[in-house]
Design a protein around this motif. Sequence first.
Motif, PDB file in Angstrom:
ATOM      1  N   ARG A 115       0.897  -1.222   0.034  1.00 40.47           N
ATOM      2  CA  ARG A 115       0.190  -0.046  -0.062  1.00 40.47           C
ATOM      3  C   ARG A 115       0.850   1.239  -0.022  1.00 40.47           C
ATOM      4  N   THR A 116       0.340   2.408  -0.599  1.00 36.20           N
ATOM      5  CA  THR A 116       1.188   3.604  -0.625  1.00 36.20           C
ATOM      6  C   THR A 116       0.814   4.303   0.662  1.00 36.20           C
ATOM      7  N   ILE A 117       1.879   5.321   0.835  1.00 33.89           N
ATOM      8  CA  ILE A 117       1.745   6.067   1.942  1.00 33.89           C
ATOM      9  C   ILE A 117       0.385   6.834   2.090  1.00 33.89           C
ATOM     10  N   PRO A 118      -0.131   7.601   0.882  1.00 29.99           N
ATOM     11  CA  PRO A 118      -1.202   8.199   1.171  1.00 29.99           C
ATOM     12  C   PRO A 118      -2.521   7.282   1.454  1.00 29.99           C
ATOM     13  N   GLU A 119      -2.621   5.806   0.978  1.00 31.88           N
ATOM     14  CA  GLU A 119      -3.532   4.927   1.512  1.00 31.88           C
ATOM     15  C   GLU A 119      -3.395   4.842   2.853  1.00 31.88           C
ATOM     16  N   VAL A 120      -2.163   4.483   3.549  1.00 30.85           N
ATOM     17  CA  VAL A 120      -1.970   4.399   4.703  1.00 30.85           C
ATOM     18  C   VAL A 120      -2.339   5.536   5.743  1.00 30.85           C
ATOM     19  N   ALA A 121      -2.152   6.581   5.140  1.00 30.13           N
ATOM     20  CA  ALA A 121      -2.737   7.940   5.850  1.00 30.13           C
ATOM     21  C   ALA A 121      -4.217   7.828   5.945  1.00 30.13           C
ATOM     22  N   ALA A 122      -4.702   7.598   4.772  1.00 31.30           N
ATOM     23  CA  ALA A 122      -6.395   7.721   4.768  1.00 31.30           C
ATOM     24  C   ALA A 122      -6.865   6.714   5.767  1.00 31.30           C
ATOM     25  N   LEU A 123      -6.247   5.392   5.821  1.00 34.16           N
ATOM     26  CA  LEU A 123      -6.843   4.327   6.660  1.00 34.16           C
ATOM     27  C   LEU A 123      -6.499   5.097   8.047  1.00 34.16           C
ATOM     28  N   SER A 124      -5.356   5.464   8.624  1.00 38.44           N
ATOM     29  CA  SER A 124      -5.178   5.844   9.593  1.00 38.44           C
ATOM     30  C   SER A 124      -6.031   7.027   9.945  1.00 38.44           C
ATOM     31  N   LEU A 125      -6.391   7.907   9.097  1.00 41.02           N
ATOM     32  CA  LEU A 125      -7.535   8.947   9.566  1.00 41.02           C
ATOM     33  C   LEU A 125      -8.887   8.340   9.853  1.00 41.02           C
ATOM     34  N   ILE A 126      -9.188   7.522   8.832  1.00 41.55           N
ATOM     35  CA  ILE A 126     -10.495   6.836   9.350  1.00 41.55           C
ATOM     36  C   ILE A 126     -10.552   6.140  10.652  1.00 41.55           C
ATOM     37  N   CYS A 127      -9.684   5.457  11.027  1.00 41.98           N
ATOM     38  CA  CYS A 127      -9.522   4.715  12.168  1.00 41.98           C
ATOM     39  C   CYS A 127      -9.478   5.683  13.434  1.00 41.98           C
ATOM     40  N   PHE A 128      -8.766   6.687  13.144  1.00 44.87           N
ATOM     41  CA  PHE A 128      -8.762   7.817  14.410  1.00 44.87           C
ATOM     42  C   PHE A 128     -10.027   8.242  14.472  1.00 44.87           C
ATOM     43  N   GLY A 129     -10.927   8.718  13.444  1.00 45.77           N
ATOM     44  CA  GLY A 129     -12.247   9.429  13.409  1.00 45.77           C
ATOM     45  C   GLY A 129     -13.104   8.460  13.992  1.00 45.77           C
ATOM     46  N   ILE A 130     -13.452   7.117  13.646  1.00 43.70           N
ATOM     47  CA  ILE A 130     -14.089   6.026  14.015  1.00 43.70           C
ATOM     48  C   ILE A 130     -13.906   5.883  15.770  1.00 43.70           C
ATOM     49  N   GLY A 131     -12.620   6.094  16.003  1.00 39.83           N
ATOM     50  CA  GLY A 131     -12.280   5.951  17.465  1.00 39.83           C
ATOM     51  C   GLY A 131     -12.705   7.125  18.205  1.00 39.83           C
ATOM     52  N   GLN A 132     -12.619   8.133  17.771  1.00 33.74           N
ATOM     53  CA  GLN A 132     -13.132   9.286  18.394  1.00 33.74           C
ATOM     54  C   GLN A 132     -14.642   9.154  18.485  1.00 33.74           C
ATOM     55  N   ALA A 133     -15.442   8.640  17.694  1.00 33.59           N
ATOM     56  CA  ALA A 133     -16.795   8.668  17.688  1.00 33.59           C
ATOM     57  C   ALA A 133     -17.429   7.668  18.302  1.00 33.59           C
ATOM     58  N   THR A 134     -16.740   6.552  18.653  1.00 37.78           N
ATOM     59  CA  THR A 134     -17.162   5.252  19.196  1.00 37.78           C
ATOM     60  C   THR A 134     -16.521   4.706  20.439  1.00 37.78           C
ATOM     61  N   VAL A 135     -15.026   5.233  20.724  1.00 35.62           N
ATOM     62  CA  VAL A 135     -14.406   4.554  21.878  1.00 35.62           C
ATOM     63  C   VAL A 135     -14.642   5.397  22.958  1.00 35.62           C
ATOM     64  N   HIS A 136     -15.176   5.306  23.980  1.00 40.40           N
ATOM     65  CA  HIS A 136     -15.154   5.976  25.159  1.00 40.40           C
ATOM     66  C   HIS A 136     -14.329   5.180  26.580  1.00 40.40           C
ATOM     67  N   ASP A 137     -15.349   4.576  27.301  1.00 40.96           N
ATOM     68  CA  ASP A 137     -14.706   4.026  28.381  1.00 40.96           C
ATOM     69  C   ASP A 137     -14.304   2.658  28.205  1.00 40.96           C
ATOM     70  N   VAL A 138     -12.693   2.632  28.004  1.00 38.51           N
ATOM     71  CA  VAL A 138     -11.844   1.544  27.868  1.00 38.51           C
ATOM     72  C   VAL A 138     -11.467   0.744  28.974  1.00 38.51           C
ATOM     73  N   THR A 139     -12.416  -0.469  29.339  1.00 38.35           N
ATOM     74  CA  THR A 139     -12.093  -1.169  30.540  1.00 38.35           C
ATOM     75  C   THR A 139     -12.284  -2.546  29.868  1.00 38.35           C
ATOM     76  N   ALA A 140     -11.342  -3.429  30.545  1.00 39.94           N
ATOM     77  CA  ALA A 140     -11.447  -4.812  30.347  1.00 39.94           C
ATOM     78  C   ALA A 140     -10.623  -5.597  31.124  1.00 39.94           C
ATOM     79  N   THR A 141     -11.210  -6.685  31.442  1.00 39.63           N
ATOM     80  CA  THR A 141     -10.374  -7.766  32.288  1.00 39.63           C
ATOM     81  C   THR A 141      -9.388  -8.522  31.553  1.00 39.63           C
ATOM     82  N   PHE A 142      -8.395  -9.108  32.166  1.00 37.49           N
ATOM     83  CA  PHE A 142      -7.390 -10.086  31.461  1.00 37.49           C
ATOM     84  C   PHE A 142      -8.103 -11.076  30.618  1.00 37.49           C
ATOM     85  N   ARG A 143      -9.248 -11.583  31.237  1.00 37.04           N
ATOM     86  CA  ARG A 143     -10.048 -12.535  30.537  1.00 37.04           C
ATOM     87  C   ARG A 143     -10.664 -12.011  29.407  1.00 37.04           C
TER      88      ARG A 143
END
Length: 332
Positions: free
Chosen positions: A148-176
């Motif tokens: 993949r090209t650098i612009p593709e990786v940058a675009a995918l990173s931007l998508i993941c960051f945006g979705i993370g901001q929109a959906t990820v809030h309380d991040v808690t988990a047990t080891f299991r």
Amino acid sequence: MQNSQVDPINFRAQDWIDGCRAPVISKKKKSSVGTPFLVLANVVCSLGTVFSNKLLFTEQSYSFPLTITFFNFAFNTLLLYVSVSCKAFELKSVPRRQFAGLAVLFALSVVLMNMSAAENSVGFYQLMKIIHTPMIAFIETILHGYRRTIPEVAALSLICFGIGQATVHDVTATFRGATIALIGALVTSWYQTQVGVRSKELNVSGPELSYYTYPLSTIILIPVIPMIEGVGGFLQLSMKRSLLGMLGVSCVASFGLNVTFASITGRTSALLFQVIGHFKTCLVLLIGWRYFDSPMSARQLVGVGIGFTGLIFYSLVKPASTPLKLGRKKTS
């Protein structure tokens, strides 16, 4: 059209290895249904599945996600068999054991994702879903030689960051819970890449691949459901029209969702389907906010905006004709 007989399910260790082996590329007959239409149908069916299940959970108080999945699988299997009987699509004669590995991966993916949702916070669960994107990109790069090209990786990173901001809030988990989530993410990512690999290797369409995998996946869920959810989902299934109607909508929508998923992934790649999935997430958030009174903070709105920006950027920088390269390069 020749009548085809399907071998009985005969799952062996060697079949698993064969099912996950990188294939030799074969020429595939073009379908009359275009990929853009499949993408649109997948988005519509995905929204139908999400919101019908949401109404089952909230309005009908039917909180048995794995049992709902079983009904979806069983309905999909029945409808696929009816479709074959009516000759709605061409069915090649392929031994079922060729799809045994995929069927096991599919069922295992569903079970682990449901267990992850039950064991971890919503934020951690959403984070694991986002991680599917880099995992699939890594698998396609390492095992199939996709670069993949650098612009593709940058675009995918931007998508993941945006979705993370929109959906990820309380991040808690047990080891299991974290262990289950990570294994689930690996299994799901591997399964999605293998759908494209197997469909190209065996030269089968999305409906054909679904026809050969769903029966075994449905059977696998039968002993698993009582261990995770008990039998309450079956005992509480009343004859109330609203409950049965909503469950029917979920089953029909899931049929379109899964068949179009197999078709899209077989024609393109698992990573592109992940990008489509992020687009659907943005739509679900916006529709939920607008029509279901779901709260949305300024951070979520910004995240959706960043996600849409990344999606537009990705559509511009991704090469128009870069099919997934199957198989490793030979080394001397």
